[in-house]
Design a protein around this motif. Structure first.
Motif, PDB file in Angstrom:
ATOM      1  N   HIS A 289       0.831  -1.207   0.000  1.00 18.53           N
ATOM      2  CA  HIS A 289       0.000   0.000   0.000  1.00 18.53           C
ATOM      3  C   HIS A 289       0.864   1.255   0.000  1.00 18.53           C
ATOM      4  O   HIS A 289       1.962   1.290   0.542  1.00 18.53           O
ATOM      5  N   TRP A 337      -6.765   0.597   5.389  1.00 16.59           N
ATOM      6  CA  TRP A 337      -7.805   1.399   4.729  1.00 16.59           C
ATOM      7  C   TRP A 337      -8.188   2.629   5.571  1.00 16.59           C
ATOM      8  O   TRP A 337      -8.511   3.691   5.034  1.00 16.59           O
ATOM      9  N   GLN A 340      -5.631   4.983   4.644  1.00 13.73           N
ATOM     10  CA  GLN A 340      -5.903   5.463   3.279  1.00 13.73           C
ATOM     11  C   GLN A 340      -6.965   6.564   3.305  1.00 13.73           C
ATOM     12  O   GLN A 340      -6.842   7.601   2.664  1.00 13.73           O
ATOM     13  N   ARG A 341      -8.029   6.283   4.079  1.00 15.95           N
ATOM     14  CA  ARG A 341      -9.120   7.267   4.157  1.00 15.95           C
ATOM     15  C   ARG A 341      -8.617   8.589   4.693  1.00 15.95           C
ATOM     16  O   ARG A 341      -8.868   9.651   4.167  1.00 15.95           O
TER      17      ARG A 341
END
Ligand code: APR
Ligand code: PHB
Length: 390
Positions: A289, A337, A340-341
Motif C-alpha cells: 500500500h 484502509w 488510506q481514508r
C-alpha cells in the motif's frame, strides 16, 4: 542457506520485523538489493505514531529516537492568512507524535541488526520467491555473481511498491485499488532553522505547502506543483519565493532560507493490494500500500503491518497458534484502509484542485471551516494523526 522467515527488503518494514523476530528468537534473513548506504541515502518523512514508537522500543531500537526525536503535541493549519492549531495532546487525552527522520530510524534498525548479529544480505540481486503457495517456499538471488538459495518457512514481501513480491502473486489472486492525484510535491531539505517549532500545513489558492523539520537545524519544506514540473525548473530562490507566497505573512517574514541540500518532486498516489497474503508469503508496508504523504501515514501504515505480523509470527513459533497468520491480511487491511481514508481526506482538504467545479470548491472550503469550528471534527483528525489503536 535455511531460515524460518525470509524477508525481501531492508527498508523500515523489513528491518523492523527482522529485529522484532530476532528479539523473540525467531530466525530470519533479510535480502536487500541495494547497499546499506544507498538505503540510508533516501530522504523520507518521519512523523511517528505513538504505537510505532512503542514498537521501536520493543525492538530495542528506540534509544536514539527517544533521545533525539522531538515530541510534537500539535500542528498548525494555515489558511486565509491565519493559523489554527490542532492540539493533538489535548484532543486525544495525552497522545502525541515523535518527529524523527525515517533515515535515522532506518539507521538505528541497521545498527541494531548488526549489533545482534542479524543477517542482512546487501546487493542481493534478482531476488525471486518460489513455491510461495506451498509449505516450503524459497528465495533465490544473486550475490557477487553467484546464484544463491534461501529456504524458509515463510516469506515476507517488504520490498516496497516497486518490489518483486506483490508482482509474484498470480494476477487472479490479487486485486489492486488506486487513485493518482493530479499534482506532486516539490520537497526541499535545507540546513536552516525551522520556521516553526511545529509543522504547518498550508492551504492556499496558489497550492498546498508544508513546513516540517528533521531537527532544529534541518528543515523540510514542500509545495504542491503540477506533475509536469521538474526540479530543473525550480531554483532555490524560486522555491523560497513561492513558499513564502503560500504562507501567512507573519510566517513568511521569519522564514530562514538557504541552499537546498536535497530537492525532489514526488507524485501522490493512493494504492492498496488485496489480500496481503498468498500462500506462505505475506506483504507488508509499501509492497502492499501507498498513501499520499499529506497525512504522514506511509511509515506508520508499514508499522501496523509489522505489528500484526510480529504478533502472528510470535504466536506461530511460540505457541503453534496460526490464527494470527490466518487473520493477518484482514486485520492489516482494516487499519490500512483507515490510513488510506485519512490520507485521502487530508489531501482533498488541503490541496488546490483547479479542475474542481465551483460547488466542489465550496465544499472543500466548508470542510475546512467545519473542521476548525468543531471540537469533534478536530478530535477525529487528531486521533487519526497520532495513530489509531493497532
Ligand atoms: N529485492 C530485494 N530488495 C528489494 C527489491 C528486490 N526485488 N525491491 C525493493 N527492494 C528493497 C528496496 O531497496 C528498499 O530498501 O526493499 C526496500 C523497501 O523499502 P521501502 O520502499 O522504504 O518500503 P517499506 O520498508 O515498506 O517502508 C515504507 O518507506 O517509502 C517509504 O513512505 C514509505 O515511509 C514509508 C516507508
Ligand atoms: C516530512 O517531514 O517529510 C513530512 C511531515 C509530515 C507530512 C509529510 C511529510 O505529512
Amino acid at each position: 542457506m535455511k531460515t524460518q522467515v525470509g524477508i525481501i527488503g531492508g527498508g523500515p518494514s523489513g528491518l523492523l520485523l527482522s529485529q522484532l523476530l530476532h528479539v523473540q528468537g525467531i530466525d530470519n534473513v533479510v535480502l536487500e538489493k541495494h547497499t546499506r548506504d544507498y538505503v540510508l541515502s533516501r530522504i523520507r518523512a518521519g512523523v511517528l505514531e505513538h504505537g510505532f514508537a512503542d514498537l521501536m522500543r520493543e525492538a530495542r531500537c528506540g534509544e536514539r529516537m527517544d533521545a533525539e526525536g522531538e515530541i510534537h503535541d500539535g500542528f498548525e493549519i494555515a489558511h486565509e492568512g491565519r493559523r489554527d492549531r490542532i492540539d493533538l495532546k489535548g484532543l486525544t487525552g495525552g497522545n502525541s507524535v515523535i518527529v524523527y527522520g525515517q533515515t535515522e530510524l532506518t539507521r538505528d534498525l541497521y545498527d541494531a541488526r548488526e549489533k545482534m548479529g542479524g543477517l542482512v544480505v546487501h546487493e542481493a540481486l534478482d531476488v525471486q520467491p518460489h513455491d510461495i503457495g506451498t509449505d516450503s517456499p524459497y528465495l533465490t538471488y544473486e550475490q557477487e555473481g553467484e546464484k544463491k538459495r534461501l529456504d524458509c518457512e515463510y516469506i515476507i514481501g517488504a520490498d516496497g511498491f516497486h518490489g518483486v513480491s506483490r508482482k509474484s502473486i498470480p494476477k487472479g489472486k490479487i486485486r489492486e485499488f488506486e487513485r493518482v492525484y493530479p499534482f506532486g510535491w516539490l520537497g526541499v531539505l535545507s540546513e536552516t532553522k525551522p520556521v516553526s517549532p511545529e509543522l504547518i500545513y498550508a492551504r492556499h489558492e496558489r497550492g498546498f505547502a508544508l513546513c516540517s523539520l528533521r531537527s532544529q537545524v534541518l528543515s523540510r519544506y514542500y509545495i504542491q506543483v503540477p506533475l509536469s514540473d521538474t526540479t530543473d525548473q525550480w531554483s532555490d530562490d524560486a522555491f523560497w519565493e513561492e513558499l513564502k507566497l503560500r504562507l501567512p505573512e507573519d510566517v513568511s517574514a521569519k522564514l530562514e532560507t538557504g541552499p537546498s541540500i536535497e530537492k525532489s518532486i514526488a507524485p501522490l498516489r493512493s494504492f492498496v493490494a488485496e489480500p496481503m497474503r498468498y500462500g506462505n508469503m505475506f506483504l507488508a508496508g509499501d509492497a502492499a500500500h501507498i498513501v499520499p504523504p499529506t497525512g504522514a501515514r506511509g511509515l506508520n501504515s508499514a508499522a501496523s503491518d509489522i505489528y500484526y505480523l510480529y504478533h502472528a509470527m510470535r504466536d506461530r513459533y511460540k505457541k503453534g497458534d496460526d490464527s494470527g497468520l490466518e487473520a493477518y491480511s484482514a486485520k492489516a487491511l482494516a487499519r490500512v484502509w483507515k490510513g488510506q481514508r485519512f490520507s485521502w481526506w487530508m489531501t482533498m482538504l488541503l490541496h488546490k484542485f483547479p479542475e474542481n467545479a465551483p460547488f466542489d470548491q465550496r465544499l472543500q472550503e466548508t470542510d475546512l471551516d467545519y473542521l476548525l469550528s468543531s471540537e469533534a471534527a478536530m478530535a477525529s483528525l487528531a486521533e487519526n494523526y497520532v495513530g489509531l489503536a493497532f
